[in-house]
Design an enzyme around this catalytic site. Structure first.
Site: not given
Ligand code: DGL
Length: 259
Positions: A43, A74-76, A181, A183
């Protein structure tokens, strides 16, 4: 080709929330999950760093693991690297998650909405295009710096304090929460403790359906009748850390309620 596995990529174990959805639809597929926890969080990294890292992982998935498709769970990574990856691996189906803001527009457009995501996602051009298209004029964007790390490291007491500070002022106001995200679905109970009974919007079900459609269209669905295999790889330096991640990942897959 159809019996090759589907690669999933995340900066850690968060992408298990997306894999859980895919498993509900396609239990007979084989999966290879790459948890890049050595480089977590994504992120706060630059576009160049994320593109380079995702490129290395997708190359590994295609050349060494012979994946037939890749899911950016992973959105990022999706926000920053999907255009580059689709351009470079132009025959490989690449499915990418994004914050489920359109779902708010489709299902609960009036309500006050919080979009929770990493700073990288919130500040990305890709997210801004989505946001401008579906803006309900009643939304706040929250860059949740450090939140994915707390979840990745199972620091749930600290997470409760973090969420109290971040979200306390929205209690009683927020109706919709976009979990932008992968997570964050693991912190739904913690978020509810602060905000009360909100509606959650998560991109994972859409990604799982899109994965199914793309595999079907390309004639890549597995024809196996039995349950597929799930293979997990974590990039941490030590064996202990890798084993710990693997244990947690499979615990999430067996206990996570993706509803
Ligand atoms: N799970 C990730 C997302 O969807 C990344 C979180 C991270 O590593 O900052 O953005």
């Amino acid at each position: 080709m159809n019996d090759m596995s589907i690669g999933f990529l995340d900066s850690g174990i968060g992408g298990s929330t997306v894999l859980s959805r895919a498993l509900r639809l396609m239990k007979n597929e084989d999966y290879f999950f790459f948890s890049d926890s050595k480089n977590c969080p994504y992120g706060d990294k630059s576009d160049e760093e994320i593109i380079k890292r995702c490129d290395e992982i997708v190359e590994y998935m295609t050349e060494k693991k012979h994946c037939k498709a890749v899911v950016l769970a992973c959105n990022t990574a999706s926000a920053k690297a999907v255009d580059f990856l689709r351009n470079k691996y132009n025959t490989l189906p690449i499915i990418a998650i994004e914050p489920a803001y359109k779902m708010v527009h489709d299902n609960s457009p009036e309500g006050f909405t919080l979009v929770m995501a990493t700073r990288g996602t919130i500040e990305s051009e890709k997210f801004h295009r989505l946001y401008s298209k579906y803006d309900n004029g009643n939304t706040e964007l929250l860059s949740c710096v450090g939140m994915a790390d707390l979840i990745e490291q199972s620091r749930f007491d600290e997470l409760d304090n973090y969420l109290q500070k971040l979200l306390g002022k929205y209690r009683g106001m927020a109706e919709n929460v976009v979990l932008g995200c992968t997570h964050y679905p693991l912190a739904k109970d913690n978020i509810r403790k602060v905000l009360g009974n909100v509606k959650f919007f998560d991109g994972a079900p859409g990604v799982a359906r899109q994965l199914y459609r793309v595999l079907k269209k390309n004639d890549l669905l597995s024809s196996k009748k039995s349950e597929g295999k799930i293979c997990f790889f974590d990039s941490s330096d030590t064996q202990d850390e890798r084993e710990e991640k693997e244990k947690r990942f499979f615990e999430i897959l067996s206990s996570y309620n993706c509803e």
